[in-house]
Design a protein around this motif. Sequence first.
Motif, PDB file in Angstrom:
ATOM      1  N   MET A   1      -9.674 -10.500  20.644  1.00 17.97           N
ATOM      2  CA  MET A   1      -9.705  -9.229  19.933  1.00 17.97           C
ATOM      3  C   MET A   1     -10.925  -9.129  19.044  1.00 17.97           C
ATOM      4  SD  MET A   1      -8.520  -6.278  19.262  1.00 17.97           S
ATOM      5  CE  MET A   1      -6.895  -6.319  20.005  1.00 17.97           C
ATOM      6  N   LYS A   2     -11.318 -10.218  18.346  1.00 21.06           N
ATOM      7  CA  LYS A   2     -12.500 -10.178  17.495  1.00 21.06           C
ATOM      8  C   LYS A   2     -13.738  -9.895  18.318  1.00 21.06           C
ATOM      9  CE  LYS A   2     -11.797 -14.181  15.481  1.00 21.06           C
ATOM     10  NZ  LYS A   2     -12.033 -15.342  14.632  1.00 21.06           N
ATOM     11  N   ILE A   3     -13.802 -10.459  19.517  1.00 20.23           N
ATOM     12  CA  ILE A   3     -14.961 -10.240  20.369  1.00 20.23           C
ATOM     13  C   ILE A   3     -15.072  -8.772  20.730  1.00 20.23           C
ATOM     14  CG2 ILE A   3     -15.963 -10.728  22.631  1.00 20.23           C
ATOM     15  CD1 ILE A   3     -14.721 -13.522  22.407  1.00 20.23           C
ATOM     16  N   MET A   4     -13.933  -8.144  21.090  1.00 20.60           N
ATOM     17  CA  MET A   4     -13.961  -6.748  21.475  1.00 20.60           C
ATOM     18  C   MET A   4     -14.355  -5.860  20.302  1.00 20.60           C
ATOM     19  SD  MET A   4     -10.933  -4.381  23.031  1.00 20.60           S
ATOM     20  CE  MET A   4     -10.145  -4.266  21.424  1.00 20.60           C
ATOM     21  N   ILE A   5     -13.796  -6.138  19.116  1.00 24.50           N
ATOM     22  CA  ILE A   5     -14.119  -5.327  17.943  1.00 24.50           C
ATOM     23  C   ILE A   5     -15.596  -5.429  17.620  1.00 24.50           C
ATOM     24  CG2 ILE A   5     -13.737  -5.087  15.458  1.00 24.50           C
ATOM     25  CD1 ILE A   5     -11.452  -4.074  17.120  1.00 24.50           C
ATOM     26  N   LEU A  49      -4.522 -10.170   3.734  1.00 20.98           N
ATOM     27  CA  LEU A  49      -5.949  -9.965   3.498  1.00 20.98           C
ATOM     28  C   LEU A  49      -6.329 -10.407   2.091  1.00 20.98           C
ATOM     29  CD1 LEU A  49      -8.705  -8.928   4.423  1.00 20.98           C
ATOM     30  CD2 LEU A  49      -8.017  -6.649   3.613  1.00 20.98           C
ATOM     31  N   ALA A  50      -5.491 -10.103   1.110  1.00 23.30           N
ATOM     32  CA  ALA A  50      -5.760 -10.545  -0.260  1.00 23.30           C
ATOM     33  C   ALA A  50      -5.789 -12.064  -0.344  1.00 23.30           C
ATOM     34  CB  ALA A  50      -4.708  -9.972  -1.204  1.00 23.30           C
ATOM     35  N   GLU A  51      -4.863 -12.699   0.356  1.00 26.00           N
ATOM     36  CA  GLU A  51      -4.813 -14.158   0.342  1.00 26.00           C
ATOM     37  C   GLU A  51      -6.031 -14.757   1.046  1.00 26.00           C
ATOM     38  OE1 GLU A  51      -1.879 -17.823   1.808  1.00 26.00           O
ATOM     39  OE2 GLU A  51      -1.259 -15.737   2.070  1.00 26.00           O
ATOM     40  N   ALA A  52      -6.378 -14.184   2.199  1.00 24.46           N
ATOM     41  CA  ALA A  52      -7.489 -14.727   2.979  1.00 24.46           C
ATOM     42  C   ALA A  52      -8.823 -14.567   2.262  1.00 24.46           C
ATOM     43  CB  ALA A  52      -7.544 -14.048   4.343  1.00 24.46           C
ATOM     44  N   SER A  53      -8.934 -13.529   1.424  1.00 25.11           N
ATOM     45  CA  SER A  53     -10.190 -13.274   0.701  1.00 25.11           C
ATOM     46  C   SER A  53     -10.159 -13.826  -0.723  1.00 25.11           C
ATOM     47  CB  SER A  53     -10.469 -11.766   0.667  1.00 25.11           C
ATOM     48  OG  SER A  53      -9.474 -11.079  -0.073  1.00 25.11           O
ATOM     49  N   ASP A  54      -9.137 -14.637  -1.017  1.00 27.26           N
ATOM     50  CA  ASP A  54      -8.982 -15.200  -2.367  1.00 27.26           C
ATOM     51  C   ASP A  54      -8.967 -14.111  -3.432  1.00 27.26           C
ATOM     52  OD1 ASP A  54      -8.889 -17.884  -1.498  1.00 27.26           O
ATOM     53  OD2 ASP A  54     -11.077 -17.985  -1.409  1.00 27.26           O
ATOM     54  N   GLY A  55      -8.307 -13.003  -3.092  1.00 25.40           N
ATOM     55  CA  GLY A  55      -8.142 -11.917  -4.046  1.00 25.40           C
ATOM     56  C   GLY A  55      -9.323 -10.980  -4.146  1.00 25.40           C
ATOM     57  N   TRP A 243     -16.366   0.724   7.937  1.00 23.85           N
ATOM     58  CA  TRP A 243     -16.674  -0.448   8.772  1.00 23.85           C
ATOM     59  C   TRP A 243     -18.165  -0.777   8.717  1.00 23.85           C
ATOM     60  CZ3 TRP A 243     -13.370  -3.573  11.467  1.00 23.85           C
ATOM     61  CH2 TRP A 243     -13.911  -4.397  12.457  1.00 23.85           C
ATOM     62  N   SER A 244     -19.012   0.257   8.757  1.00 25.41           N
ATOM     63  CA  SER A 244     -20.457   0.032   8.791  1.00 25.41           C
ATOM     64  C   SER A 244     -20.975  -0.605   7.509  1.00 25.41           C
ATOM     65  CB  SER A 244     -21.193   1.348   9.038  1.00 25.41           C
ATOM     66  OG  SER A 244     -21.088   2.214   7.919  1.00 25.41           O
ATOM     67  N   GLY A 245     -20.203  -0.507   6.425  1.00 25.78           N
ATOM     68  CA  GLY A 245     -20.617  -1.100   5.162  1.00 25.78           C
ATOM     69  C   GLY A 245     -20.066  -2.488   4.920  1.00 25.78           C
ATOM     70  N   LEU A 246     -19.312  -3.007   5.883  1.00 28.42           N
ATOM     71  CA  LEU A 246     -18.710  -4.333   5.729  1.00 28.42           C
ATOM     72  C   LEU A 246     -19.618  -5.417   6.289  1.00 28.42           C
ATOM     73  CD1 LEU A 246     -15.056  -3.557   6.893  1.00 28.42           C
ATOM     74  CD2 LEU A 246     -15.883  -3.707   4.533  1.00 28.42           C
ATOM     75  N   SER A 247     -19.515  -6.591   5.742  1.00 32.10           N
ATOM     76  CA  SER A 247     -20.230  -7.734   6.300  1.00 32.10           C
ATOM     77  C   SER A 247     -19.575  -8.154   7.607  1.00 32.10           C
ATOM     78  CB  SER A 247     -20.192  -8.910   5.322  1.00 32.10           C
ATOM     79  OG  SER A 247     -18.859  -9.408   5.200  1.00 32.10           O
ATOM     80  N   GLU A 248     -20.295  -8.905   8.422  1.00 33.38           N
ATOM     81  CA  GLU A 248     -19.733  -9.404   9.675  1.00 33.38           C
ATOM     82  C   GLU A 248     -18.486 -10.238   9.418  1.00 33.38           C
ATOM     83  OE1 GLU A 248     -20.414  -8.819  12.769  1.00 33.38           O
ATOM     84  OE2 GLU A 248     -22.121  -7.497  12.400  1.00 33.38           O
ATOM     85  N   GLU A 249     -18.518 -11.018   8.345  1.00 31.95           N
ATOM     86  CA  GLU A 249     -17.364 -11.859   8.015  1.00 31.95           C
ATOM     87  C   GLU A 249     -16.154 -11.005   7.670  1.00 31.95           C
ATOM     88  OE1 GLU A 249     -16.055 -15.378   4.832  1.00 31.95           O
ATOM     89  OE2 GLU A 249     -18.081 -14.525   4.791  1.00 31.95           O
ATOM     90  N   ASP A 250     -16.368  -9.944   6.879  1.00 32.29           N
ATOM     91  CA  ASP A 250     -15.249  -9.084   6.507  1.00 32.29           C
ATOM     92  C   ASP A 250     -14.713  -8.326   7.717  1.00 32.29           C
ATOM     93  OD1 ASP A 250     -15.133  -9.804   3.843  1.00 32.29           O
ATOM     94  OD2 ASP A 250     -16.528  -8.241   3.199  1.00 32.29           O
ATOM     95  N   ALA A 252     -14.693  -9.352  10.781  1.00 32.10           N
ATOM     96  CA  ALA A 252     -13.922 -10.302  11.586  1.00 32.10           C
ATOM     97  C   ALA A 252     -12.553 -10.554  10.970  1.00 32.10           C
ATOM     98  CB  ALA A 252     -14.699 -11.616  11.720  1.00 32.10           C
ATOM     99  N   THR A 253     -12.519 -10.730   9.648  1.00 33.37           N
ATOM    100  CA  THR A 253     -11.246 -11.003   8.974  1.00 33.37           C
ATOM    101  C   THR A 253     -10.311  -9.811   9.055  1.00 33.37           C
ATOM    102  OG1 THR A 253     -12.336 -12.525   7.427  1.00 33.37           O
ATOM    103  CG2 THR A 253     -10.187 -11.659   6.781  1.00 33.37           C
ATOM    104  N   ILE A 254     -10.838  -8.620   8.762  1.00 31.74           N
ATOM    105  CA  ILE A 254     -10.004  -7.416   8.770  1.00 31.74           C
ATOM    106  C   ILE A 254      -9.492  -7.117  10.172  1.00 31.74           C
ATOM    107  CG2 ILE A 254     -10.071  -4.903   8.490  1.00 31.74           C
ATOM    108  CD1 ILE A 254     -11.931  -5.437   6.042  1.00 31.74           C
ATOM    109  N   SER A 255     -10.379  -7.204  11.168  1.00 30.73           N
ATOM    110  CA  SER A 255      -9.939  -6.890  12.531  1.00 30.73           C
ATOM    111  C   SER A 255      -8.895  -7.883  13.015  1.00 30.73           C
ATOM    112  CB  SER A 255     -11.130  -6.857  13.483  1.00 30.73           C
ATOM    113  OG  SER A 255     -11.762  -8.114  13.571  1.00 30.73           O
ATOM    114  N   GLU A 256      -9.077  -9.151  12.705  1.00 30.72           N
ATOM    115  CA  GLU A 256      -8.108 -10.168  13.144  1.00 30.72           C
ATOM    116  C   GLU A 256      -6.749  -9.967  12.473  1.00 30.72           C
ATOM    117  OE1 GLU A 256      -7.512 -15.034  13.211  1.00 30.72           O
ATOM    118  OE2 GLU A 256      -9.379 -14.178  12.433  1.00 30.72           O
ATOM    119  N   LEU A 257      -6.766  -9.759  11.165  1.00 33.72           N
ATOM    120  CA  LEU A 257      -5.492  -9.642  10.448  1.00 33.72           C
ATOM    121  C   LEU A 257      -4.793  -8.319  10.734  1.00 33.72           C
ATOM    122  CD1 LEU A 257      -6.348 -11.239   6.982  1.00 33.72           C
ATOM    123  CD2 LEU A 257      -5.214 -12.281   8.963  1.00 33.72           C
ATOM    124  N   MET A 258      -5.556  -7.225  10.818  1.00 33.32           N
ATOM    125  CA  MET A 258      -4.911  -5.954  11.128  1.00 33.32           C
ATOM    126  C   MET A 258      -4.330  -5.977  12.530  1.00 33.32           C
ATOM    127  SD  MET A 258      -6.306  -2.001  11.003  1.00 33.32           S
ATOM    128  CE  MET A 258      -6.515  -1.934   9.230  1.00 33.32           C
TER     129      MET A 258
END
Length: 326
Positions: A1-5, A49-55, A243-250, A252-258
């Motif tokens: 899923m991350k690859i497709m996103i 998401l809050a937990e994964a991003s350390d708040g 989405w366009s304002g997010l980092s690649e890391e964010d 990946a995290t958001i797409s995976e968790l959502m």
Amino acid sequence: MKIMINAFAGAAIALASSAPGFAEEFRLGLITPPPHVWTKAAEAFGAELAEASDGEHSVTVFPARQLGNEAEMLQQLQTGALDMAFMTVAEVSNRAPDFGALYAPFLADDVAHAGRILRSDTAKGMLEQLPAKTGVVGTGYGMAGLRQIVSRGAVESAEDLSGKKLRITPFDPILDFYNALGAAPTPMPLPDVYDALANGQVDAIDMDVELIWKLKYYEHADTIVQSDHMMFPMVGLVSAKVWSGLSEEDRATISELMAKHVDSTIDSYVEMEQGWLDQVRETGKTYVEVDEDFFGAAVEEWNAIWSEKSSVLGELRDVSAETAED
């Protein structure tokens, strides 16, 4: 899923005319009430998401149409005024007609089969259309089980629904189905349904069994028709501008968790749908189980209409056949 996103993230970036400032607190809208499976999944996504991003990131969930109906929320997503939504595929299909094929009558044999179709590569591949066509990024599918019919009067055949005002979700696939059946489909937002059924403003409703049970729509019904005639998919969405304002890391995290949490709703309905059906059956209302033959030529008419509207209906029928259990 991350690859497709990540593969179609570039389309979302190109679509956005300007990247907004990064928002640490995301706003997520839904039309479903707080006890609904979708709302609980949205809250679980925000917590993880809050937990994964350390708040660093948080999600405030706005259920029950607090931010407007789905058409209004989709417009907010397109402008970046809303960050995220868990939304019926119905609203998406109003702008990307291929998605209407997911509502093909009797595409799925049962709720588990519906889940397998939504998890197929064909269904997931359809999400690639969304940035260009609707201004959103789709992370994955959930659902609200299969559709049933609740009627104020007796229903012994499809003719008993002819000319009757039948509440629907306002989108073309279900409108075409009930028009083909000869009913009078009546679009109506969810908060108005209970009173409308109680006072006779509508004669029947098209609804998932979770809400038939939890919101007690059966209280003002004479007949429950377990028809399982359509699945009712949901999609997790992120504003393409956000989405366009997010980092690649964010991303990946958001797409995976959502994707994880919208997908979890499929398992919830597979586990719980039969229990809700049993509870509705035990209310003492007339309970009728029907199959595709009940709807006569309406199914064939719908297929003829949507084979012209959606380019993927044939592929989804192939997926349905491949994922059906013997």
